[in-house]
Each structure stands twice: as C-alpha cells, then as structure tokens.
Scaffold this motif. Structure first.
Motif, PDB file in Angstrom:
ATOM      1  N   GLU A 270       0.833  -1.189   0.000  1.00 33.26           N
ATOM      2  CA  GLU A 270       0.000   0.000   0.000  1.00 33.26           C
ATOM      3  C   GLU A 270       0.874   1.247   0.000  1.00 33.26           C
ATOM      4  N   GLU A 271       0.265   2.368  -0.383  1.00 31.66           N
ATOM      5  CA  GLU A 271       1.026   3.615  -0.497  1.00 31.66           C
ATOM      6  C   GLU A 271       1.496   4.066   0.881  1.00 31.66           C
ATOM      7  N   LYS A 272       2.760   4.379   0.966  1.00 25.42           N
ATOM      8  CA  LYS A 272       3.386   4.783   2.223  1.00 25.42           C
ATOM      9  C   LYS A 272       3.931   6.191   2.066  1.00 25.42           C
ATOM     10  N   GLN A 273       3.772   7.019   3.091  1.00 31.14           N
ATOM     11  CA  GLN A 273       4.290   8.384   3.089  1.00 31.14           C
ATOM     12  C   GLN A 273       5.626   8.438   3.812  1.00 31.14           C
ATOM     13  N   GLU A 274       6.458   9.408   3.427  1.00 29.73           N
ATOM     14  CA  GLU A 274       7.770   9.587   4.064  1.00 29.73           C
ATOM     15  C   GLU A 274       7.596  10.168   5.467  1.00 29.73           C
ATOM     16  N   TRP A 275       7.970   9.390   6.468  1.00 33.55           N
ATOM     17  CA  TRP A 275       7.969   9.836   7.851  1.00 33.55           C
ATOM     18  C   TRP A 275       9.356   9.574   8.434  1.00 33.55           C
ATOM     19  N   TRP A 276       9.647  10.242   9.532  1.00 29.69           N
ATOM     20  CA  TRP A 276      10.984  10.196  10.119  1.00 29.69           C
ATOM     21  C   TRP A 276      10.886  10.097  11.632  1.00 29.69           C
ATOM     22  N   TRP A 277      11.968   9.574  12.230  1.00 33.57           N
ATOM     23  CA  TRP A 277      12.141   9.598  13.683  1.00 33.57           C
ATOM     24  C   TRP A 277      13.306  10.517  14.016  1.00 33.57           C
ATOM     25  N   LEU A 278      13.103  11.365  15.007  1.00 33.65           N
ATOM     26  CA  LEU A 278      14.141  12.310  15.443  1.00 33.65           C
ATOM     27  C   LEU A 278      14.284  12.181  16.954  1.00 33.65           C
ATOM     28  N   TYR A 279      15.505  11.964  17.419  1.00 35.24           N
ATOM     29  CA  TYR A 279      15.725  11.792  18.853  1.00 35.24           C
ATOM     30  C   TYR A 279      17.189  12.078  19.187  1.00 35.24           C
ATOM     31  N   ILE A 280      17.464  12.203  20.477  1.00 40.83           N
ATOM     32  CA  ILE A 280      18.816  12.435  20.992  1.00 40.83           C
ATOM     33  C   ILE A 280      19.193  11.225  21.841  1.00 40.83           C
ATOM     34  N   ALA A 281      20.400  10.722  21.627  1.00 40.70           N
ATOM     35  CA  ALA A 281      20.835   9.507  22.324  1.00 40.70           C
ATOM     36  C   ALA A 281      22.273   9.662  22.785  1.00 40.70           C
ATOM     37  N   ASP A 282      22.598   8.891  23.803  1.00 39.73           N
ATOM     38  CA  ASP A 282      23.970   8.774  24.283  1.00 39.73           C
ATOM     39  C   ASP A 282      24.519   7.459  23.729  1.00 39.73           C
ATOM     40  N   ARG A 283      25.335   7.560  22.676  1.00 34.54           N
ATOM     41  CA  ARG A 283      25.816   6.365  21.999  1.00 34.54           C
ATOM     42  C   ARG A 283      26.771   5.556  22.876  1.00 34.54           C
TER      43      ARG A 283
ATOM     44  N   ASP B 125      26.673   5.217  26.303  1.00 29.27           N
ATOM     45  CA  ASP B 125      25.929   4.460  27.309  1.00 29.27           C
ATOM     46  C   ASP B 125      24.761   3.679  26.731  1.00 29.27           C
ATOM     47  N   GLN B 126      24.499   3.840  25.422  1.00 28.70           N
ATOM     48  CA  GLN B 126      23.401   3.140  24.750  1.00 28.70           C
ATOM     49  C   GLN B 126      22.060   3.421  25.440  1.00 28.70           C
ATOM     50  N   THR B 127      21.779   4.716  25.648  1.00 30.61           N
ATOM     51  CA  THR B 127      20.528   5.118  26.286  1.00 30.61           C
ATOM     52  C   THR B 127      19.903   6.263  25.505  1.00 30.61           C
ATOM     53  N   LEU B 128      18.610   6.380  25.649  1.00 29.91           N
ATOM     54  CA  LEU B 128      17.879   7.494  25.054  1.00 29.91           C
ATOM     55  C   LEU B 128      17.975   8.714  25.958  1.00 29.91           C
ATOM     56  N   VAL B 129      18.261   9.859  25.369  1.00 29.41           N
ATOM     57  CA  VAL B 129      18.275  11.116  26.120  1.00 29.41           C
ATOM     58  C   VAL B 129      16.928  11.821  25.982  1.00 29.41           C
ATOM     59  N   SER B 130      16.396  11.870  24.779  1.00 24.73           N
ATOM     60  CA  SER B 130      15.048  12.400  24.539  1.00 24.73           C
ATOM     61  C   SER B 130      14.234  11.336  23.808  1.00 24.73           C
ATOM     62  N   MET B 131      12.940  11.360  24.024  1.00 18.30           N
ATOM     63  CA  MET B 131      12.085  10.359  23.409  1.00 18.30           C
ATOM     64  C   MET B 131      12.000  10.591  21.897  1.00 18.30           C
ATOM     65  N   PRO B 132      11.954   9.547  21.089  1.00 16.56           N
ATOM     66  CA  PRO B 132      11.853   9.719  19.630  1.00 16.56           C
ATOM     67  C   PRO B 132      10.577  10.456  19.241  1.00 16.56           C
ATOM     68  N   TYR B 133      10.747  11.474  18.414  1.00 15.30           N
ATOM     69  CA  TYR B 133       9.619  12.257  17.893  1.00 15.30           C
ATOM     70  C   TYR B 133       9.329  11.779  16.476  1.00 15.30           C
ATOM     71  N   HIS B 134       8.091  11.358  16.227  1.00 15.44           N
ATOM     72  CA  HIS B 134       7.711  10.843  14.910  1.00 15.44           C
ATOM     73  C   HIS B 134       7.309  12.030  14.034  1.00 15.44           C
ATOM     74  N   VAL B 135       8.167  12.414  13.113  1.00 12.47           N
ATOM     75  CA  VAL B 135       7.918  13.555  12.229  1.00 12.47           C
ATOM     76  C   VAL B 135       7.085  13.045  11.055  1.00 12.47           C
ATOM     77  N   CYS B 136       5.815  13.425  11.031  1.00  8.11           N
ATOM     78  CA  CYS B 136       4.886  12.931  10.001  1.00  8.11           C
ATOM     79  C   CYS B 136       4.433  14.025   9.045  1.00  8.11           C
ATOM     80  N   THR B 137       4.958  15.255   9.188  1.00 10.79           N
ATOM     81  CA  THR B 137       4.476  16.374   8.374  1.00 10.79           C
ATOM     82  C   THR B 137       5.604  17.084   7.640  1.00 10.79           C
ATOM     83  N   LEU B 138       6.731  16.394   7.424  1.00  9.09           N
ATOM     84  CA  LEU B 138       7.872  17.031   6.748  1.00  9.09           C
ATOM     85  C   LEU B 138       7.640  16.982   5.246  1.00  9.09           C
ATOM     86  N   LYS B 139       7.160  18.090   4.707  1.00 14.24           N
ATOM     87  CA  LYS B 139       6.982  18.200   3.262  1.00 14.24           C
ATOM     88  C   LYS B 139       8.126  18.995   2.654  1.00 14.24           C
ATOM     89  N   ASP B 140       8.396  20.177   3.194  1.00 20.71           N
ATOM     90  CA  ASP B 140       9.530  20.990   2.752  1.00 20.71           C
ATOM     91  C   ASP B 140      10.442  21.324   3.935  1.00 20.71           C
TER      92      ASP B 140
END
Length: 720
Positions: free
Chosen positions: A608-621, A623-638
């Motif tokens: 089925e047709e899929k739209q371009e979406w992205w995950w944006l987050y900050i991590a400590d590589r 210590d292998q931990t998340l610093v901020s929760m992943p934000y699902h960017v679903c409205t990036l057109k321009d």
C-alpha cells in the motif's frame, strides 16, 4: 370553556412535512461526507507518479482497485436516489392546500375591518338578496358589538385550541396498537442496545492508534523481559501480535493449505527457531506470520493464496513496530523516574532495531543486503560492478556523488531507458539537511546550561531531492578551488595590513627619543638655567600629555561601556523577540492540524502507499541510552521545526550526545549529528533578593502618607 385538543393527521398531509425534514437531515450530510471524491483528480495524480512509481507493488494494486471497484458508483446511485426522494417530497408538500384558514367575516361581506354597523347591515341586506341562505351561502350578521369584539376566527365563537401531530392516524389506532408497540420495543430495546454494545466492546479492545490492547501488553512484557533485543528476537515478538490471530482479528485467516505450504517455506528459509516452545511463538498463527514476513524480507515468491496473507502481515507491521517503539519509550521514562533501580529499561539498540526493521519491511530487504537494491533493475549480480576497486560504491550517497560519466560507465549493464528510470527514482529519494540550536528556555541566560535544567534542542529539517544534493556536491567541488584563491587573497591582505601597521609604528617612533634628549639636557653643554627651564617645560608637557591621555582613556572607556550596554540591550531584545516568536509558533502548531500526506515512498514490494515519515531523537551512543524520546515527524513536506527537550545531567562537565534522524521507509538515509553539552553548576538561590530590601526611609514615607490620609479624612468628617 376553552380547552386543548390533539388531532392526528387523518389525511396524511402534515406527515409529509415531517417526512421531508427527516429525509433532508439524512441526505444533505451524507452527500457531504460520502460523495466519492473526484476520480479524475486521483487518476491524474497516479498518472503523474507513473514515471517514478510505476513498478511499485502498491501502484499496480491501486490501478487494479480503481478499475475494478464499483463502490463509488453504488454510493453515487444511493445518494442520487435519496435526493430524488427528497425533491419528490418537497414537490408534494408545495402542492398541498392549506387546510386551515382563518375565518374573517369582513372578507365574506367584502368590507373593511373598520366598517360601521349601518354599513354592515346594508351590505348584508344586499348580499342576502343575491345569495339566499337556502342556496348554501353562509353569512354572519354582526349586529351586536360584543360579537364583533369577540372574533376568534370562528363563526361559532371561541373554540378549543387544536394541535396537529405529523403522524398518520393508523399509528395510534387501537387496532394497530400491539403492532406499533412491538416495532418500538424491537427498535429501541433490542436493536439499539445491541448496536451500541457491539461498538463499545469492539472499541475498548483497541488503543488510540487502533492497536489491540492485548498486543500492547504483549510487547511491554517481552521488552521488559528482554531489554537487549536482537533482530531475530524482535521479529518473533512482532509476529506474535494478536492482530495475526484469527480469534482476535477477523482479517487474519488460517487456511487448510497452510499445513503444506508453510513447512515448505520454512525449509527454504532455513533456521527460524521453529522448535522454540515458548508461547506464543510456538502458536500456528505466530509461526505463519513469521514465515510470511521473513519470506517478504528475502523477496521469495509465494503462492497466490499465501500472497494475500503476506500482504496483510506486511501492511500491519509498520504500525505494530511503531507501537513497540512507543512501549520502549514508556518503559524508558518509567526507568528514569525510578532512578533505574530494579527496573530494566530497553537498550537503545532495541529501539533502533525496531526502526531498522520498519525500513526493511517497507523496502522488502534483509538487514545484511545492500541499500542499492532499493533501486529498480538492481539485482545481486549487479552489485559487483558497484563495489569494484574502481568505483567503491556501497551506499546511495556514493552513487549520487559519482560523476555522470563514471556513473554511466558503472551502470553500463542497464539500457538507456532503464538508466533514466533509475536516475528518476534516485532523484525522488529525499536528502535532509539538519540544523540544531541548543538553548535553555525561560532562563535569564538561555545559552548557559546548568545542572538539572531543561534543555531544548530546536532542530530544523529541510527536505531536498537527491538531484539537488548532487548539484550541491558539484558546486562544492568547484567552489573549493575558488575558496583557496580567495583565502590566498585574504592572507595577502592580512600581510599588507600588518606591514602597514609596522611602517606606521616605525614612523611614530622617532619623537620619543627627541623628548628624552630634551629631558636629559646636559648632552649639548648648555647653561643650568636652560636646563632647568627645559626640565620644567618637559615636566609640564608630560603632565599635559598625561592629562590628555587620561581624558582620552576615560572617553574611550565611557564609549566602550556605552557600546557594551547597547549590545547587551540589543541581545536582550533579540532574545525576547526570539522567545515570543517561538511561543507564537507553538500556539500555531497546537491550533493548526497539518496533513500527514508528505511524499510517496518508492517501495517495490510494499502493498500500500506509504508516506515519508521520520524519527528524530537524541541519544547517548556511549551508554546506549535514550536522552530524549523519539519524535515521529509525520508532516515534513519541505521544512519542519521540531523541539526536543530533556533534563541536563545532574553533574557538571562536558557531555557528548548525538542528534539522530532515521527514516521509517528508506535504508541508508539515516543521519547522525554530534551534540556537545557543557554543563555548569546551578546558581545558588538568594535568600534575600535586593528587590525585597525596602529602605527605612521609604517605609517612613509610606507611614507618613497613611497618617496624613487619616488626618485629612477626620478633618472632612468634622467639617461635615
């Protein structure tokens, strides 16, 4: 006495008013919401996507669906029938005669309402000769004043107030009472409760993202049990979702032929942990879903019966993986709130594996495969041309950065048409530029990060196409030589400026020894008086020079302080304006709803047709931990601006984080940008702030004003 009388519509005329209103209330909103959208616009959109997405599975399925679908035609026919009924009823109502008319005796006598008694008698006498009462004419003799005053619209005087009910009389007829009660009881006591109860019990089984609650609990159990989850284990947990169980979801099916076809696929795939007895991984529905997903990633051909089930599993997987990411974030927040004691949060690799598996599912590729296989006409045997020592092309970025001549030479196994198609697809792939800004909002010094403060990282994402990125690379290569020439010019300019400064200092140097010679005085053998005079003169000159230098320094310092104050004020104004703009942007983002339709994804094997979406987050590589929760960017057109917030570490020092952008559709387009954080000690809280220190004189003045006010009020009372 006057009373009230309820009358049902025996003729059925009033019922048409009710029926017309009822049909209009149904037809008008249904037309707005259910009328099929312009099919020509959809066909034009698909036609514009044909050059790039013509080979995609979802595109071919959409074309077949649009050609075979009769649902829009049936919707149009039903709505047109409803409008025909509505217009017919409206026409019927417009032709109904008014059954009730107000009785006006003045109109019968053809007189004005203000006619006198003599005029009424005269007109009545004239009309009685023309229309005799025995021939059917009815006249009212208004001979008494009381009859004229008590005109109730009825020749018989005041009567009962009548109310018409827009229901046929047969509904309330005693003969039909049992039938009417039976229909009412069936509609309101059986059908309505069953419909509402069915809807309610179905809706409470799903979360807000239309994921079964049991599936969410299953994910939470296994992510808590296995914080460090590899790709194989993750696939097993994903395919154990209750969405694939026919007992929980009617869309899932178990066919009799599965006992033959599924074991055959298992033998072709190899080791997939079939003998694992841990529930629910050993259940038939979970094993079938796992086999179908792995065969999709391996791009294996399946039978027509299993192909439909495979499309169902693949179509459901991205939403389920997003739910797994949300569950991992919830467990991470719970672990952070409890200080990490006796609570195991999922590792960063687990959440990133969920994101990577989403990319693999959309593109139909295994983890170890080259991202170049996302392009059309690329097969495994063609990769040896790309990874040769001459070109060393292993990623999409390497392919984009090649010169056109080298690229054509490397892809010589493709024909001219296939090469143009590959370049068109490559040009549709996104290239994201990422800019970050680090600050602490709602603080006096927004750029000073203290321990425990809330840090806000504003990330500006700008989407470009790959051919633009290619053009930028070429321009960058061409500009390197230009910048070298410009840098040489600047170096020469710096050298000339330094030489000029040296020459000026050399020219200014001679007067100094002259003054010293005059001050010494005894070199030329002059008289002592001249020496004294010269000494006094030199001292006075030195004093004047010192005064001038001091005054110049004071002026310079004053100017410098003024400029510093102006700069500080300007910086404060800029920060204030930036803060106001960010607040306005947040308010607008809360009020407006952006469309999640961004750009269609090029995927050869996604159903089925899929739209371009992205995950944006900050991590400590590290210590292998998340610093901020992943934000699902679903409205990036321009362009899109995202704010990521996280608490600064409680310890002071330098910290190295990473801002990570991951696609949920493409392999090999992820970006990682370093983020340096310098944490200082928090400022100590002042117990006695200067703004609360009120001088004694101010308190005395306030007391004096209060006492004066009291005396003035007493004097006014005495005068009164």
């Amino acid at each position: 006495m006057a009373g009230q009388q309820f009358q049902y519509d025996d003729s059925g005329n009033t019922f048409f008013y009710f029926l017309t209103s009822f049909v209009g209330l149904i037809v008008i909103p249904a037309t707005y919401y259910l009328w099929p959208r312009d099919q020509n616009a959809e066909q034009l959109r698909l036609k514009s996507l044909r050059r790039v997405h013509g080979r995609c599975l979802w595109y071919r399925l959409r074309l077949m669906k649009s050609q075979q679908s009769f649902v829009p035609t049936l919707k149009k026919a039903a709505l047109l029938f409803g409008w025909a009924v509505f217009l017919l009823l409206a026409y019927k109502v417009s032709k109904l005669d008014r059954e009730y008319q107000e009785y006006n005796p003045y109109e019968v006598l053809n007189l004005d309402p203000g006619a006198t008694l003599s005029e009424i008698k005269k007109q009545y006498h004239a009309l009685s000769l023309k229309h005799h009462p025995d021939r059917g004419a009815i006249f009212l003799l208004l001979t008494s004043t009381s009859t004229r005053e008590m005109n109730y619209g009825n020749p018989d005087g005041q009567g009962a107030t009548s109310f018409g009910i827009a229901l046929p009389a047969w509904i309330v007829d005693q003969k039909n009472s049992m039938l009417v009660l039976l229909v009412y009881g069936l509609a309101f006591m059986v059908i309505l409760p069953v419909v509402v109860g069915t809807w309610w019990y179905r809706s409470i089984r799903y979360s807000g993202d239309q994921i079964l609650i049991n599936t969410t609990q299953l994910f939470m159990h296994f992510m808590y049990k296995t914080p460090n989850m590899n790709m194989k284990r993750l696939t097993m947990v994903l395919t154990a979702a209750f969405e694939f169980d026919p007992r929980s979801n009617k869309e899932a099916t178990i066919r009799p032929t599965d006992n033959v076809e599924v074991p055959q696929l298992i033998r072709e795939l190899g080791n997939i942990n079939v003998k694992k007895k841990e529930p629910p991984f050993c259940y038939p529905y979970s094993l079938k879903a796992r086999v179908l997903l792995l065969s999709h990633l391996a791009r294996m051909d399946v039978s027509e019966e299993l192909e439909e089930d495979q499309r169902f599993v693949v179509r459901k997987s991205p939403a389920l993986l997003q739910e797994m990411i949300n569950v991992g974030c919830q467990l991470t927040m719970m672990a952070n709130s409890r200080g990490g004691t006796r609570f195991h949060a999922p590792r960063l690799v687990t959440i990133e594996n969920c994101m990577k598996l989403t990319q693999m599912t959309v593109q139909g590729l295994q983890e170890s495969k080259s991202p170049l296989l996302q392009l059309p006409h690329f097969e495994e045997e063609h990769l040896r041309y790309c990874i040769s020592k001459k070109y060393k092309v292993r990623t999409l970025q390497d392919l984009v950065s090649l010169k056109d001549s080298d690229r054509r030479s490397m892809l010589r196994f493709l024909g001219e048409e296939k090469y143009d198609e590959v370049m068109g697809v490559l040009g549709s792939f996104p290239h994201i530029t990422m800019e970050t800004k680090l600050q602490v909002l709602d603080d006096e010094d927004s750029h000073n990060i203290t321990a425990g403060s809330i840090v806000t990282v504003t990330v500006t994402l700008t989407r470009k196409k790959s051919h633009v990125f290619c053009f930028d690379l070429k321009q960058g290569d061409a500009n390197k030589s230009k910048t070298k020439v410009w840098q040489n010019k600047s170096k020469g300019a710096k050298k000339t400026a330094k030489s000029k400064r040296k020459k000026l200092t050399k020219k200014k140097a001679p007067p100094a020894p002259a003054k010293t010679k005059q001050a010494n005085g005894s070199v030329t053998g002059n008289v002592k008086e001249d020496d004294d005079v010269s000494d006094k003169g030199s001292e006075s000159d030195e004093a004047e020079v010192n005064k001038d230098s001091h005054s110049e320094r004071d002026e310079d310092s004053d100017k410098h302080s003024d400029t510093e104050v102006d700069e500080i004020a300007g910086d404060d104004e800029e920060e204030w304006e930036a803060l106001q703009q960010s607040i306005q942007r947040r308010e607008r983002a809360l009020l407006e709803t952006k469309s999640k339709v961004t750009h269609p994804v090029y995927s050869l094997y996604f159903p089925e047709e899929k739209q371009e979406w992205w995950w944006l987050y900050i991590a400590d590589r590290r210590d292998q931990t998340l610093v901020s929760m992943p934000y699902h960017v679903c409205t990036l057109k321009d362009t899109e601006e995202v704010e990521l917030k996280f608490p600064a570490p409680s310890k002071t020092g330098n910290f190295q984080y990473s801002v990570i952008l991951r696609s949920d559709s493409y392999l090999g387009l992820d970006q990682i940008k370093p983020l340096k954080l310098e944490v200082h000690e928090a400022k100590a809280m002042l117990d006695n702030h200067p703004q609360w220190d009120i001088p004694d004189t101010e308190e005395e003045d306030e007391e004096q004003e209060d006492s004066d006010g009291i005396e003035e009020s007493e004097d006014e009372d005495e005068d009164d």
